[in-house]
Design an enzyme around this catalytic site. Structure first.
Site, PDB file in Angstrom:
ATOM      1  N   LYS A 195      10.433 -10.105  -4.593  1.00  0.00           N
ATOM      2  CA  LYS A 195      11.347  -9.997  -3.443  1.00  0.00           C
ATOM      3  C   LYS A 195      10.537  -9.754  -2.174  1.00  0.00           C
ATOM      4  O   LYS A 195       9.983  -8.678  -1.966  1.00  0.00           O
ATOM      5  CB  LYS A 195      12.344  -8.845  -3.594  1.00  0.00           C
ATOM      6  CG  LYS A 195      13.366  -8.902  -2.449  1.00  0.00           C
ATOM      7  CD  LYS A 195      14.084  -7.605  -2.203  1.00  0.00           C
ATOM      8  CE  LYS A 195      13.720  -6.885  -0.934  1.00  0.00           C
ATOM      9  NZ  LYS A 195      13.742  -7.619   0.314  1.00  0.00           N
ATOM     10  N   GLU A 270       1.770   0.899  -3.086  1.00  0.00           N
ATOM     11  CA  GLU A 270       0.904   0.854  -1.894  1.00  0.00           C
ATOM     12  C   GLU A 270       1.781   1.219  -0.717  1.00  0.00           C
ATOM     13  O   GLU A 270       2.657   0.445  -0.332  1.00  0.00           O
ATOM     14  CB  GLU A 270       0.322  -0.551  -1.703  1.00  0.00           C
ATOM     15  CG  GLU A 270      -0.563  -1.035  -2.831  1.00  0.00           C
ATOM     16  CD  GLU A 270      -1.820  -0.208  -2.985  1.00  0.00           C
ATOM     17  OE1 GLU A 270      -2.221   0.494  -2.039  1.00  0.00           O
ATOM     18  OE2 GLU A 270      -2.400  -0.236  -4.087  1.00  0.00           O
ATOM     19  N   CYS A 304      -0.638  -0.875   7.430  1.00  0.00           N
ATOM     20  CA  CYS A 304      -0.784   0.393   6.708  1.00  0.00           C
ATOM     21  C   CYS A 304      -2.171   0.980   6.923  1.00  0.00           C
ATOM     22  O   CYS A 304      -2.357   2.187   6.901  1.00  0.00           O
ATOM     23  CB  CYS A 304      -0.533   0.170   5.225  1.00  0.00           C
ATOM     24  SG  CYS A 304      -1.565  -1.123   4.542  1.00  0.00           S
ATOM     25  N   GLU A 401       3.641   8.005  10.878  1.00  0.00           N
ATOM     26  CA  GLU A 401       3.142   6.629  10.942  1.00  0.00           C
ATOM     27  C   GLU A 401       3.982   5.874  11.975  1.00  0.00           C
ATOM     28  O   GLU A 401       5.156   5.587  11.739  1.00  0.00           O
ATOM     29  CB  GLU A 401       3.296   5.970   9.564  1.00  0.00           C
ATOM     30  CG  GLU A 401       2.681   4.597   9.518  1.00  0.00           C
ATOM     31  CD  GLU A 401       2.896   3.903   8.186  1.00  0.00           C
ATOM     32  OE1 GLU A 401       4.022   3.958   7.663  1.00  0.00           O
ATOM     33  OE2 GLU A 401       1.945   3.299   7.678  1.00  0.00           O
TER      34      GLU A 401
HETATM   35  P1  NDP Z   1      10.121  -0.854   3.505  1.00  0.00           P
HETATM   36  O1  NDP Z   1       9.706   0.228   2.610  1.00  0.00           O
HETATM   37  O2  NDP Z   1      11.288  -0.645   4.366  1.00  0.00           O
HETATM   38  O3  NDP Z   1      10.404  -2.189   2.688  1.00  0.00           O
HETATM   39  C1  NDP Z   1       9.499  -2.718   1.756  1.00  0.00           C
HETATM   40  C2  NDP Z   1      10.251  -3.631   0.815  1.00  0.00           C
HETATM   41  O4  NDP Z   1      11.146  -2.849   0.020  1.00  0.00           O
HETATM   42  C3  NDP Z   1      11.120  -4.661   1.531  1.00  0.00           C
HETATM   43  O5  NDP Z   1      11.115  -5.870   0.808  1.00  0.00           O
HETATM   44  C4  NDP Z   1      12.487  -3.993   1.482  1.00  0.00           C
HETATM   45  O6  NDP Z   1      13.566  -4.891   1.621  1.00  0.00           O
HETATM   46  C5  NDP Z   1      12.455  -3.390   0.087  1.00  0.00           C
HETATM   47  N1  NDP Z   1      13.458  -2.354  -0.140  1.00  0.00           N
HETATM   48  C6  NDP Z   1      14.233  -1.703   0.760  1.00  0.00           C
HETATM   49  N2  NDP Z   1      15.058  -0.837   0.144  1.00  0.00           N
HETATM   50  C7  NDP Z   1      14.808  -0.933  -1.187  1.00  0.00           C
HETATM   51  C8  NDP Z   1      15.322  -0.293  -2.345  1.00  0.00           C
HETATM   52  N3  NDP Z   1      16.258   0.635  -2.275  1.00  0.00           N
HETATM   53  N4  NDP Z   1      14.807  -0.614  -3.538  1.00  0.00           N
HETATM   54  C9  NDP Z   1      13.823  -1.537  -3.646  1.00  0.00           C
HETATM   55  N5  NDP Z   1      13.311  -2.206  -2.584  1.00  0.00           N
HETATM   56  C10 NDP Z   1      13.787  -1.903  -1.361  1.00  0.00           C
HETATM   57  O7  NDP Z   1       8.806  -1.204   4.350  1.00  0.00           O
HETATM   58  P2  NDP Z   1       8.670  -2.235   5.511  1.00  0.00           P
HETATM   59  O8  NDP Z   1       9.022  -3.599   5.061  1.00  0.00           O
HETATM   60  O9  NDP Z   1       9.356  -1.655   6.686  1.00  0.00           O
HETATM   61  O10 NDP Z   1       7.069  -2.205   5.722  1.00  0.00           O
HETATM   62  C11 NDP Z   1       6.443  -1.244   6.458  1.00  0.00           C
HETATM   63  C12 NDP Z   1       5.913  -0.114   5.580  1.00  0.00           C
HETATM   64  O11 NDP Z   1       5.092  -0.636   4.542  1.00  0.00           O
HETATM   65  C13 NDP Z   1       5.020   0.823   6.356  1.00  0.00           C
HETATM   66  O12 NDP Z   1       5.357   2.165   6.082  1.00  0.00           O
HETATM   67  C14 NDP Z   1       3.619   0.529   5.845  1.00  0.00           C
HETATM   68  O13 NDP Z   1       2.727   1.561   5.923  1.00  0.00           O
HETATM   69  C15 NDP Z   1       3.871   0.098   4.462  1.00  0.00           C
HETATM   70  N6  NDP Z   1       2.804  -0.800   4.032  1.00  0.00           N
HETATM   71  C16 NDP Z   1       1.850  -0.339   3.155  1.00  0.00           C
HETATM   72  C17 NDP Z   1       0.792  -1.125   2.762  1.00  0.00           C
HETATM   73  C18 NDP Z   1      -0.214  -0.647   1.759  1.00  0.00           C
HETATM   74  O14 NDP Z   1      -0.845  -1.465   1.120  1.00  0.00           O
HETATM   75  N7  NDP Z   1      -0.411   0.632   1.568  1.00  0.00           N
HETATM   76  C19 NDP Z   1       0.629  -2.486   3.273  1.00  0.00           C
HETATM   77  C20 NDP Z   1       1.695  -2.894   4.157  1.00  0.00           C
HETATM   78  C21 NDP Z   1       2.739  -2.063   4.508  1.00  0.00           C
HETATM   79  P3  NDP Z   1      14.229  -5.051   3.090  1.00  0.00           P
HETATM   80  O15 NDP Z   1      13.174  -5.627   3.926  1.00  0.00           O
HETATM   81  O16 NDP Z   1      15.366  -5.941   2.842  1.00  0.00           O
HETATM   82  O17 NDP Z   1      14.640  -3.674   3.535  1.00  0.00           O
END
Ligand code: NDP
Length: 508
Positions: A195, A270, A304, A401
Site C-alpha cells: 500500500k 522505519e 526521515c 520532527e
Molecule cells: P504516515 O505514518 O502518516 O503514513 C505512512 C503510511 O501508513 C501511509 O501509506 C499511510 O496511508 C499508512 N497508514 C495510515 N494510517 C494507517 C493505519 N491505521 N494502519 C496502517 N497504515 C496506515 O507517514 P507519512 O506518509 O506522513 O510519512 C511521513 C513520516 O514517515 C515521517 O514521520 C517520517 O519520518 C517517516 N519516514 C520514515 C522513514 C524511515 O525510513 N525511517 C523514511 C520515510 C519517512 P495514508 O497516506 O493514506 O494515510
C-alpha cells in the site's frame, strides 16, 4: 537572510511532462488491473496545482482480496519454491526495466510529490541498484549446519520465507522506499501486498507492471491504493498476513504494531527522526556547511534522515549560522521540473500548515527565526529554507520532527554535553559528527544513540550498509547483508541417526 533563489515555471515544460504521464490508474490484484467500486482519489501536483493522477479509493474488501491472492500465491504457487537462481534472475530483470523506465518513473514521483526531477532521477537509479543488490543476496541466502553434536546427531537450520508480507510506504520517497523492502521480500520467497501513500501511488503501480513484465507469477505482488484506515489498517490486522514492513510516522507505526500483535506478526518499522549534526571547532567547516545545508533542505526536509538539528560548538555557532543563512538563501527553490531546482514543493497544504505552526510556536517560545518561516507567495506549496536559532533543549521544536525545510540550532561546550543533547529526543535514526580529530569523532559517535552515524559526511547511503533506527525511530534494519534474512523464519532440523538409546528401559 538574502532573498531566496526562485526557479520560475515553464508551462510548455509542464504540458510535455503531463503528456508522458498516464493519469488514470487501477490497482493491481492477482495479476489484474482492478478498479474501485466507486470513488477515486485525485492527486494534484503540489507544485503546479494540475491533476496528475487518479487512483481507486480501495476498501477493506480490496485489501482482503489482495491478501487472499498473496496467501494463495504463497501456499500453492511456485514462487516460494523457486531456486535462488530463478529469483535472482527475475530481480535483475526488474532492475533493467527500472533503468529503462527511469525518466518516466522519476516524472511520476516528481509530479505527485513535488520533489526536484534531477533528485527523483537519482532516486530511481539508486532503487535499481538496490534491486541488483537483493538479486545478489538471493543467491547467498543459506541456513546453517551443526556436525559437532555427536556421531548420531546432525543439526540443520533452514531459512524459509516468512509468508505474506504487508508493505506500507509513505509519500516522501515513493519508489525508493518500496525498493528497500520489496526486492528483499521477493528474494526470500515471500508474497506481498503493497500500500503506497494515496498521494504518491503512481510509481508503485508502475512497478507492479514491471514485475509482471519480468515474469513474476500472479498474486505474488499486489498493490492496493487508498487511505490508511481503509486499506493499511486491515493489512496490519488480517490473520493471513505474517509480517508487516512499515515506513512512516512513529504514531502510525505504533498503531500498526499494536494491530499486528493480536496475531503476533513479525514487524519491521522505519519511523521518524530528529537527527543531530554535531559540529566541533576543528572540523572542515567548509565541508560541514555544505553538508548542513544539504542535510537540512534535501527533499525540502521531508526526509526521515534530515539533519534537522544542528548541535554546534559555542565557539563557532555564530559565524557558522551566519554562513549557513547565506547558503540557504542560495538554494534554488521552485519548479521541480527544472533541472536546477534543489528544493521543490511541499506535499500538501495541511503539511505546510503544520510546519508553519511549528515555527510560530518556536518564535512564541523565544527562538529566533532566520528566513521567512512562511510559505512563499507563489501558487504552489513552497517554503524558503529556514533556520531556527537560539533554541533551548526544552523547546518543542528541539524535539519534534518538523519534516520541512527547517533546521534548528543548539550549542554545546563539551563533548559530553554534545552527546547529551544529541540523545535528548525520543528518536535515534541517524547522526553525524564533524571533527578532524578521529578520537573525538569516534568517542562521540559511540555515545550517540542512532542507527547510523556519519563521520565528516552526511546522508551517504549504499545497499551494503544496514539502515534503521534506535528507540522510537524504528525496529529492525533494512538493507545490509541481513536484508533478505529479515523476511525469513528459521526452522531447526534436529536429525538422529542409528539406534536410539531407550528412555525407559534400564541401561545395560
Ligand atoms: P504516515 O505514518 O502518516 O503514513 C505512512 C503510511 O501508513 C501511509 O501509506 C499511510 O496511508 C499508512 N497508514 C495510515 N494510517 C494507517 C493505519 N491505521 N494502519 C496502517 N497504515 C496506515 O507517514 P507519512 O506518509 O506522513 O510519512 C511521513 C513520516 O514517515 C515521517 O514521520 C517520517 O519520518 C517517516 N519516514 C520514515 C522513514 C524511515 O525510513 N525511517 C523514511 C520515510 C519517512 P495514508 O497516506 O493514506 O494515510
Amino acid at each position: 537572510m538574502n532573498a531566496i533563489t526562485a526557479i520560475p515555471f515553464d508551462s510548455a515544460r509542464l504540458d510535455a511532462a503531463l503528456a508522458r504521464f498516464p493519469r488514470q490508474r487501477a490497482m493491481f490484484i492477482n495479476g489484474q488491473d482492478v478498479d474501485a467500486d466507486g470513488e477515486r482519489i485525485e492527486r494534484f501536483s503540489p507544485a503546479h496545482g494540475v491533476l496528475v493522477s487518479s487512483v481507486p479509493r480501495g476498501t477493506a474488501k480490496d485489501a482482503r482480496a489482495a491478501i487472499a491472492a498473496a496467501r494463495r500465491a504463497f501456499d500453492t504457487g511456485p514462487w516460494p519454491h523457486e531456486t535462488a537462481s530463478t529469483r535472482s534472475r527475475l530481480l535483475l530483470k526488474v532492475a533493467d526495466l527500472i533503468d529503462r523506465d527511469r525518466d518516466l518513473i522519476a516524472l511520476m514521483d516528481c509530479l505527485e510529490s513535488g520533489k526536484p526531477i534531477a533528485q527523483a532521477r537519482g532516486e530511481i537509479e539508486g532503487a535499481a541498484d538496490i534491486w541488483r543488490y537483493a538479486a545478489a543476496l538471493a543467491r547467498e541466502l543459506s541456513g546453517d549446519s551443526y556436525s559437532n553434536l555427536g556421531s548420531d546427531r546432525l543439526g540443520l537450520v533452514l531459512r524459509e520465507p516468512v509468508g505474506v508480507v504487508s508493505i506500507i510506504t509513505p509519500w516522501n520517497f515513493p519508489f525508493l522506499i518500496v525498493s528497500q523492502k520489496l526486492p528483499f521480500a521477493l528474494a526470500a520467497g515471500c508474497t506481498c501486498v503493497v500500500k503506497p501513500s494515496e498521494m504518491t501511488s503512481a510509481s508503485t503501480l508502475h512497478l507492479a507492471h514491471l514485475l509482471a513484465e519480468a515474469g513474476l507469477p500472479e498474486g505474488v505482488v499486489n498493490v492496493v491504493t487508498g487511505y490508511g484506515p481503509d486499506v493499511g489498517a486491515p493489512m496490519t490486522a488480517d490473520p493471513d498476513v505474517d509480517m508487516i514492513s512499515f515506513t512512516g510516522s512513529t504514531a502510525i507505526g505504533r498503531a500498526a504494531m499494536a494491530a499486528g500483535a493480536a496475531t503476533l506478526k513479525k514487524v519491521s518499522m522505519e519511523l521518524g527522526g530528529k537527527n543531530p549534526q554535531l559540529i566541533f571547532p576543528d572540523a572542515d567547516l567548509e565541508a560541514a556547511l555544505d553538508a548542513a545545508t544539504f542535510g537540512a533542505y534535501f527533499n525540502a526536509g521531508e526526509c526521515c534522515n534530515a539533519g534537522s538539528r544542528l548541535i554546534l560548538h559555542a565557539d563557532i555557532a555564530a559565524p557558522f549560522l551566519s554562513e549557513l543563512a547565506e547558503r540557504a538563501a542560495q538554494v534554488a527553490v521552485g519548479d521541480p521540473l527544472d533541472e536546477a531546482t534543489r528544493v521543490g514543493a511541499l506535499i500538501s497544504p495541511e503539511h505546510l500548515g503544520k510546519i508553519e505552526a511549528h515555527i510560530r510556536a518556536a518564535r512564541d517560545a523565544g527562538a529566533e527565526v532566520v528566513g521567512s518561516g512562511e510559505r512563499l507567495s507563489t501558487d504552489g506549496l513552497f517554503m524558503a529554507p529556514t533556520i531556527v536559532a537560539g533554541v533551548t533543549p526544552g523547546m518543542a521544536i528541539a524535539k519534534a520532527e518538523v519534516f520541512g525545510p527547517v533546521v534548528v540550532a543548539l550549542t554545546f561546550k563539551t563533548a559530553d554535553e554534545a552527546i547529551q543533547l544529541a540523545n535528548s529526543t525520543d528518536y535515534g535514526l541517524s547522526a553525524s559528527v564533524w571533527s578532524r580529530d578521529l578520537d573525538t569523532a569516534i568517542a562521540v559517535g559511540r555515545g550517540v544513540k542512532a542507527g547510523t552515524v556519519w563521520v565528516n559526511t552526511f546522508m551517504d547511503g549504499t545497499p551494503e550498509l544496514p539502515f534503521g533506527g534506535y528507540r522510537q525511530s524504528g525496529l529492525g534494519r533494512e538493507l545490509g547483508r541481513n536484508a533478505v534474512k529479515d523476511y525469513t523464519e528459521e526452522k531447526t532440523f534436529h536429525i538422529h541417526t542409528g539406534a536410539r538409546t531407550s528412555w525407559w528401559l534400564p541401561r545395560t
